[in-house]
Design a protein around this motif. Structure first.
Motif, PDB file in Angstrom:
ATOM      1  N   TYR A  41     -62.815 -42.122 -26.442  1.00 46.09           N
ATOM      2  CA  TYR A  41     -63.453 -41.628 -25.450  1.00 46.09           C
ATOM      3  C   TYR A  41     -63.259 -42.073 -23.952  1.00 46.09           C
ATOM      4  O   TYR A  41     -62.984 -43.219 -24.267  1.00 46.09           O
ATOM      5  CB  TYR A  41     -64.906 -41.601 -25.909  1.00 46.09           C
ATOM      6  N   HIS A  61     -57.096 -28.797 -19.412  1.00 48.63           N
ATOM      7  CA  HIS A  61     -56.838 -30.335 -19.589  1.00 48.63           C
ATOM      8  C   HIS A  61     -56.481 -30.342 -21.068  1.00 48.63           C
ATOM      9  O   HIS A  61     -56.802 -29.637 -22.027  1.00 48.63           O
ATOM     10  CB  HIS A  61     -58.064 -31.188 -19.514  1.00 48.63           C
ATOM     11  N   VAL A  63     -57.353 -32.234 -23.559  1.00 45.34           N
ATOM     12  CA  VAL A  63     -58.410 -33.082 -24.372  1.00 45.34           C
ATOM     13  C   VAL A  63     -59.167 -32.114 -25.268  1.00 45.34           C
ATOM     14  O   VAL A  63     -59.177 -30.942 -25.031  1.00 45.34           O
ATOM     15  CB  VAL A  63     -59.513 -33.700 -23.499  1.00 45.34           C
ATOM     16  N   GLN A  66     -64.691 -32.092 -23.156  1.00 48.57           N
ATOM     17  CA  GLN A  66     -64.822 -32.411 -21.786  1.00 48.57           C
ATOM     18  C   GLN A  66     -66.211 -32.063 -21.367  1.00 48.57           C
ATOM     19  O   GLN A  66     -66.663 -30.869 -21.757  1.00 48.57           O
ATOM     20  CB  GLN A  66     -63.541 -31.952 -20.885  1.00 48.57           C
ATOM     21  N   TRP A  67     -66.940 -32.775 -20.844  1.00 49.25           N
ATOM     22  CA  TRP A  67     -68.394 -32.724 -20.331  1.00 49.25           C
ATOM     23  C   TRP A  67     -68.601 -33.394 -19.229  1.00 49.25           C
ATOM     24  O   TRP A  67     -67.972 -34.442 -18.883  1.00 49.25           O
ATOM     25  CB  TRP A  67     -69.345 -33.341 -21.548  1.00 49.25           C
ATOM     26  N   VAL A  68     -69.360 -32.649 -18.142  1.00 45.08           N
ATOM     27  CA  VAL A  68     -69.990 -33.057 -17.003  1.00 45.08           C
ATOM     28  C   VAL A  68     -71.366 -32.682 -16.715  1.00 45.08           C
ATOM     29  O   VAL A  68     -72.033 -31.830 -17.216  1.00 45.08           O
ATOM     30  CB  VAL A  68     -68.992 -32.091 -15.803  1.00 45.08           C
ATOM     31  N   TYR A  94     -70.166 -27.928 -20.705  1.00 44.54           N
ATOM     32  CA  TYR A  94     -69.340 -28.331 -21.669  1.00 44.54           C
ATOM     33  C   TYR A  94     -67.889 -27.231 -21.564  1.00 44.54           C
ATOM     34  O   TYR A  94     -68.253 -26.238 -21.482  1.00 44.54           O
ATOM     35  CB  TYR A  94     -69.718 -28.338 -23.003  1.00 44.54           C
ATOM     36  N   GLU A  97     -61.777 -26.960 -25.637  1.00 41.25           N
ATOM     37  CA  GLU A  97     -60.291 -27.543 -25.570  1.00 41.25           C
ATOM     38  C   GLU A  97     -59.766 -26.288 -25.201  1.00 41.25           C
ATOM     39  O   GLU A  97     -59.849 -25.238 -25.564  1.00 41.25           O
ATOM     40  CB  GLU A  97     -60.191 -27.712 -26.824  1.00 41.25           C
ATOM     41  N   GLU A 114     -68.423 -37.683 -15.820  1.00 42.95           N
ATOM     42  CA  GLU A 114     -67.487 -36.764 -16.836  1.00 42.95           C
ATOM     43  C   GLU A 114     -67.184 -37.631 -17.927  1.00 42.95           C
ATOM     44  O   GLU A 114     -66.910 -38.744 -17.949  1.00 42.95           O
ATOM     45  CB  GLU A 114     -66.124 -36.427 -15.878  1.00 42.95           C
ATOM     46  N   TYR A 116     -64.912 -37.441 -21.799  1.00 39.94           N
ATOM     47  CA  TYR A 116     -63.964 -36.727 -22.517  1.00 39.94           C
ATOM     48  C   TYR A 116     -63.449 -37.375 -23.519  1.00 39.94           C
ATOM     49  O   TYR A 116     -63.307 -38.701 -23.586  1.00 39.94           O
ATOM     50  CB  TYR A 116     -62.989 -36.016 -21.566  1.00 39.94           C
ATOM     51  N   SER A 117     -62.556 -36.651 -24.583  1.00 41.06           N
ATOM     52  CA  SER A 117     -62.022 -37.323 -25.737  1.00 41.06           C
ATOM     53  C   SER A 117     -60.887 -36.295 -26.130  1.00 41.06           C
ATOM     54  O   SER A 117     -61.020 -35.211 -25.960  1.00 41.06           O
ATOM     55  CB  SER A 117     -62.980 -37.198 -26.657  1.00 41.06           C
ATOM     56  N   ILE A 121     -56.410 -38.052 -19.960  1.00 45.60           N
ATOM     57  CA  ILE A 121     -56.414 -36.546 -19.603  1.00 45.60           C
ATOM     58  C   ILE A 121     -55.581 -36.495 -18.562  1.00 45.60           C
ATOM     59  O   ILE A 121     -55.075 -37.295 -17.676  1.00 45.60           O
ATOM     60  CB  ILE A 121     -57.923 -36.329 -18.960  1.00 45.60           C
TER      61      ILE A 121
END
Length: 131
Positions: A41, A61, A63, A66-68, A94, A97, A114, A116-117, A121
């Motif tokens: 992460y 992206h 990944v 992805q969350w902001v 959110y 992918e 932000e 992401y996993s 990225i």
């Protein structure tokens, strides 16, 4: 970052570095989640360093997550099959992918978190879906 034998970690804001990065109009503060999770992460604080004068181009992206979350100001995105979205202080989103989007505008006081996993990225450029 302080990391304990049991895996617990603590990131301290007063010791943090702000660096340039992926976007020239932002600066970034690594929250060291990548180090704590062996790259599974990643989390960072992003803040504007000046006005965003044009869109970033259509991209996705590479990944899975992805969350902001916006902590100050506002930011606008354009999403394929969704349209233009404005996030303001306290808002989050959110992005699944492969989500096609473009960063369109932001306030000069924008600050957001932000996550992401996996913990690395990059942009995947795509054709403009609006044409």
């Amino acid at each position: 970052m302080t990391k304990y034998a049991n895996g617990y970690t603590k990131h301290t804001a007063k010791d943090a570095d702000w660096t340039s990065g992926h976007r020239s109009f932002f600066e970034y503060r690594d929250l060291e989640l990548g180090d704590a999770t062996n790259g599974e992460y990643y989390a960072q604080v992003i803040r504007a360093t000046g006005p965003l004068t044009e869109g970033t181009g259509h991209h996705a992206h590479d990944v899975q997550f992805q969350w902001v979350y916006v902590t100050e100001g506002w930011v606008e995105f354009d999403f394929k099959d969704v349209g233009r979205i404005r996030l303001e202080k306290g808002d989050s989103h959110y992005m699944p992918e492969g989500c096609h989007h473009e960063l369109m505008a932001c306030s000069e006081d924008l600050e957001m978190i932000e996550m992401y996993s996996p913990g690395k990225i990059s942009d995947v450029k795509i054709p403009d879906w609006r044409k």
